[in-house]
Every structure is written in C-alpha cells, then in structure tokens.
Design a protein around this motif. Structure first.
Motif, PDB file in Angstrom:
ATOM      1  N   GLY A 117      18.474  -9.827  21.468  1.00 17.75           N
ATOM      2  CA  GLY A 117      18.627 -10.701  20.310  1.00 17.75           C
ATOM      3  C   GLY A 117      19.511 -10.187  19.190  1.00 17.75           C
ATOM      4  N   TYR A 118      20.079  -9.018  19.339  1.00 17.51           N
ATOM      5  CA  TYR A 118      20.986  -8.506  18.314  1.00 17.51           C
ATOM      6  C   TYR A 118      22.287  -9.311  18.364  1.00 17.51           C
ATOM      7  CZ  TYR A 118      17.977  -4.373  18.058  1.00 17.51           C
ATOM      8  OH  TYR A 118      16.917  -3.534  17.899  1.00 17.51           O
ATOM      9  N   THR A 119      22.817  -9.651  17.203  1.00 17.62           N
ATOM     10  CA  THR A 119      24.079 -10.398  17.141  1.00 17.62           C
ATOM     11  C   THR A 119      25.054  -9.827  16.113  1.00 17.62           C
ATOM     12  OG1 THR A 119      23.203 -11.938  15.496  1.00 17.62           O
ATOM     13  CG2 THR A 119      23.007 -12.587  17.840  1.00 17.62           C
ATOM     14  N   ARG A 120      24.579  -9.033  15.197  1.00 21.29           N
ATOM     15  CA  ARG A 120      25.434  -8.594  14.090  1.00 21.29           C
ATOM     16  C   ARG A 120      25.865  -7.143  14.239  1.00 21.29           C
ATOM     17  NH1 ARG A 120      22.565 -12.007   9.260  1.00 21.29           N
ATOM     18  NH2 ARG A 120      22.975 -14.013  10.257  1.00 21.29           N
ATOM     19  N   PHE A 121      27.063  -6.870  13.750  1.00 21.43           N
ATOM     20  CA  PHE A 121      27.668  -5.554  13.844  1.00 21.43           C
ATOM     21  C   PHE A 121      26.705  -4.469  13.380  1.00 21.43           C
ATOM     22  CE2 PHE A 121      30.304  -2.009  12.610  1.00 21.43           C
ATOM     23  CZ  PHE A 121      31.340  -2.001  13.532  1.00 21.43           C
ATOM     24  N   ASP A 122      26.121  -4.654  12.191  1.00 19.13           N
ATOM     25  CA  ASP A 122      25.249  -3.616  11.637  1.00 19.13           C
ATOM     26  C   ASP A 122      23.985  -3.424  12.482  1.00 19.13           C
ATOM     27  OD1 ASP A 122      24.444  -6.164  10.738  1.00 19.13           O
ATOM     28  OD2 ASP A 122      23.475  -5.348   8.955  1.00 19.13           O
ATOM     29  N   GLN A 123      23.503  -4.478  13.137  1.00 19.02           N
ATOM     30  CA  GLN A 123      22.342  -4.340  14.024  1.00 19.02           C
ATOM     31  C   GLN A 123      22.682  -3.455  15.225  1.00 19.02           C
ATOM     32  OE1 GLN A 123      21.767  -8.579  14.758  1.00 19.02           O
ATOM     33  NE2 GLN A 123      19.789  -8.509  13.688  1.00 19.02           N
ATOM     34  N   PHE A 124      23.834  -3.742  15.833  1.00 19.07           N
ATOM     35  CA  PHE A 124      24.268  -2.929  16.977  1.00 19.07           C
ATOM     36  C   PHE A 124      24.456  -1.477  16.549  1.00 19.07           C
ATOM     37  CE2 PHE A 124      26.091  -7.102  18.474  1.00 19.07           C
ATOM     38  CZ  PHE A 124      25.303  -7.239  19.606  1.00 19.07           C
ATOM     39  N   GLN A 125      25.111  -1.288  15.425  1.00 13.70           N
ATOM     40  CA  GLN A 125      25.416   0.064  14.961  1.00 13.70           C
ATOM     41  C   GLN A 125      24.139   0.849  14.661  1.00 13.70           C
ATOM     42  OE1 GLN A 125      27.881   0.408  11.435  1.00 13.70           O
ATOM     43  NE2 GLN A 125      28.852   2.213  12.338  1.00 13.70           N
ATOM     44  N   GLU A 126      23.209   0.222  13.992  1.00 11.27           N
ATOM     45  CA  GLU A 126      21.950   0.899  13.663  1.00 11.27           C
ATOM     46  C   GLU A 126      21.142   1.209  14.919  1.00 11.27           C
ATOM     47  OE1 GLU A 126      17.812   0.097  11.240  1.00 11.27           O
ATOM     48  OE2 GLU A 126      19.609  -0.982  10.606  1.00 11.27           O
ATOM     49  N   SER A 127      21.079   0.259  15.837  1.00 11.63           N
ATOM     50  CA  SER A 127      20.310   0.442  17.058  1.00 11.63           C
ATOM     51  C   SER A 127      20.884   1.557  17.927  1.00 11.63           C
ATOM     52  CB  SER A 127      20.280  -0.858  17.856  1.00 11.63           C
ATOM     53  OG  SER A 127      19.733  -0.663  19.135  1.00 11.63           O
ATOM     54  N   LEU A 128      22.192   1.591  18.050  1.00  2.62           N
ATOM     55  CA  LEU A 128      22.839   2.490  18.998  1.00  2.62           C
ATOM     56  C   LEU A 128      23.312   3.808  18.396  1.00  2.62           C
ATOM     57  CD1 LEU A 128      24.949  -0.203  20.870  1.00  2.62           C
ATOM     58  CD2 LEU A 128      22.805   0.855  21.636  1.00  2.62           C
ATOM     59  N   GLY A 129      23.478   3.847  17.071  1.00  2.00           N
ATOM     60  CA  GLY A 129      24.018   5.049  16.455  1.00  2.00           C
ATOM     61  C   GLY A 129      25.467   5.288  16.855  1.00  2.00           C
ATOM     62  N   ILE A 130      26.196   4.228  17.092  1.00  2.00           N
ATOM     63  CA  ILE A 130      27.587   4.273  17.539  1.00  2.00           C
ATOM     64  C   ILE A 130      28.516   4.248  16.323  1.00  2.00           C
ATOM     65  CG2 ILE A 130      27.615   1.755  17.785  1.00  2.00           C
ATOM     66  CD1 ILE A 130      29.486   2.021  20.165  1.00  2.00           C
ATOM     67  N   SER A 131      29.665   4.882  16.424  1.00  2.00           N
ATOM     68  CA  SER A 131      30.616   4.876  15.312  1.00  2.00           C
ATOM     69  C   SER A 131      31.190   3.472  15.124  1.00  2.00           C
ATOM     70  CB  SER A 131      31.754   5.870  15.562  1.00  2.00           C
ATOM     71  OG  SER A 131      32.612   5.394  16.578  1.00  2.00           O
ATOM     72  N   SER A 132      31.611   3.170  13.913  1.00  2.00           N
ATOM     73  CA  SER A 132      32.193   1.850  13.608  1.00  2.00           C
ATOM     74  C   SER A 132      33.415   1.576  14.471  1.00  2.00           C
ATOM     75  CB  SER A 132      32.591   1.767  12.136  1.00  2.00           C
ATOM     76  OG  SER A 132      31.458   1.810  11.331  1.00  2.00           O
ATOM     77  N   SER A 133      34.269   2.576  14.624  1.00  2.00           N
ATOM     78  CA  SER A 133      35.503   2.357  15.389  1.00  2.00           C
ATOM     79  C   SER A 133      35.197   2.105  16.864  1.00  2.00           C
ATOM     80  CB  SER A 133      36.471   3.527  15.225  1.00  2.00           C
ATOM     81  OG  SER A 133      35.897   4.713  15.718  1.00  2.00           O
ATOM     82  N   MET A 134      34.255   2.851  17.437  1.00  2.00           N
ATOM     83  CA  MET A 134      33.898   2.653  18.840  1.00  2.00           C
ATOM     84  C   MET A 134      33.253   1.280  19.030  1.00  2.00           C
ATOM     85  SD  MET A 134      33.867   3.771  21.944  1.00  2.00           S
ATOM     86  CE  MET A 134      34.129   5.534  21.876  1.00  2.00           C
ATOM     87  N   LEU A 135      32.348   0.903  18.122  1.00  2.00           N
ATOM     88  CA  LEU A 135      31.684  -0.395  18.220  1.00  2.00           C
ATOM     89  C   LEU A 135      32.703  -1.521  18.089  1.00  2.00           C
ATOM     90  CD1 LEU A 135      29.169  -2.111  18.528  1.00  2.00           C
ATOM     91  CD2 LEU A 135      28.730  -1.807  16.077  1.00  2.00           C
ATOM     92  N   THR A 136      33.626  -1.398  17.154  1.00  2.00           N
ATOM     93  CA  THR A 136      34.673  -2.410  16.980  1.00  2.00           C
ATOM     94  C   THR A 136      35.470  -2.577  18.268  1.00  2.00           C
ATOM     95  OG1 THR A 136      34.833  -1.974  14.620  1.00  2.00           O
ATOM     96  CG2 THR A 136      36.743  -3.026  15.654  1.00  2.00           C
TER      97      THR A 136
END
Length: 189
Positions: free
Chosen positions: A36-55
């Motif tokens: 159910g995650y849809t937002r950038f910040d949700q993915f980032q917080e859940s995964l601990g992934i860098s902004s550039s990698m997530l982008t």
C-alpha cells in the motif's frame, strides 16, 4: 538499468523478466507497493534507501510500466507511485519469492508470513498449472521446451523435448475456479 542480458537470452522470458525486476531495490519497492505504499517518503522511510537510488528505481519502474506516477498535490506538486495492472500481475512472483525464503526457516524464525485476510490463517503459496491445478514444483513432471516463436538457438537448446503445438500456445489460461475444479478431478491439487 543497463541491459545484462546475453544476446542469446534476449528471447528467454526469464532473462527479460530479470532485466526488469531482478534488481534488489526494485523487488523491495514492489513489495512495499503491494503493502500500500505510494509516496516517495514512504518508500524511503521503509527501505532506508538513498533519494538518488529511489528516484532512479522509481523512474525505471514507471518506464517499464509497472508503476504509474500521478500527482496527488498541486502546490507544491507532489506525486505518488501506483501499481499498474502489469505491476499488480507481479504479486504472485513476490509471494512465491517470499514463500521460498520462508521455506528455509522454521516457523518461529519467520518475520513475515502470508495469511488469509479474512480468517487470519497462514497459507502456503504454491505455483500451479491453471488448467489442472497441479503443483509445478516437480522438475521431472514439468520442463521447459521451445515455444512456437522460438529461434533456432532456442529450439536447439530444447531439441530433446517436444515443442508446444501452436494451437495450444494460443489457448488462454482458465480462471482459478475452473482450474481448482479440474485439479480436484485429477487428484493433484
């Protein structure tokens, strides 16, 4: 993502699938999207992934048609990432991978399990044939062979196995109720 597929594997469905979803972060992002995650910040917080990698990964998932990027706020503009039908069709793959991971653990070692949403009972995911309902994990009973669109190289690889007749390849899968009913009559469910 740069292509890592060997030239001779370009027609192999496993190789082309791995090219799209075989990267570590991609599978974890898809798993979060199924939760159910849809937002950038949700993915980032859940995964601990860098902004550039997530982008980068989100752009790839959108380009591959697995996620759709939609604005959810206009001032300032913010986007969410929603599974497409193609993306949702990967859920059985994610479920099967998680089940395989859990199969190596004792029940008390499992940190995540799949349960029936209504009863709360744990379920055991398996991959079955849509026509018969039979489990496909028997490598002696089910093997890959060249399909109707196979190249000479693919046909050579599977030369010892019969090719699928073109008329069978055109038949679509049955719905799950029909497959389960057929499985019950064949005794392999």
């Amino acid at each position: 993502m740069a292509s890592r597929i060997r030239l001779e594997d370009r027609e192999c469905p496993l190789s082309t699938t791995v090219e799209h979803v075989g990267e570590w972060w991609t599978l974890l992002i898809l798993h979060d999207a199924f939760d159910g995650y849809t937002r950038f910040d949700q993915f980032q917080e859940s995964l601990g992934i860098s902004s550039s990698m997530l982008t980068t990964r989100l752009k790839t998932l959108v380009a591959d048609g697995l996620l759709e990027r939609r604005p959810y706020r206009t001032s300032p503009v913010r986007h969410e990432y929603v599974l497409t039908e193609l993306g949702r069709s990967l859920r059985p793959v994610i479920v099967a991978l998680a089940a395989w991971g859990n199969s190596r653990l004792t029940p008390t070692e499992r940190s995540m399990i799949l349960v029936d949403a209504h009863s709360g009972e744990e379920v055991e995911p398996v991959v079955v044939d849509a026509k018969t309902g039979c489990r496909l994990d028997d490598s002696a009973a089910y093997v890959f062979t060249a399909g109707p669109a196979a190249s000479d190289a693919m046909r050579s690889r599977y030369a010892a196995r019969p090719a699928m007749p073109a008329e069978e390849a055109k038949v679509g899968p049955e719905d799950s109720r029909t497959a389960l009913s057929r499985a019950a009559s064949t005794g392999c469910a």
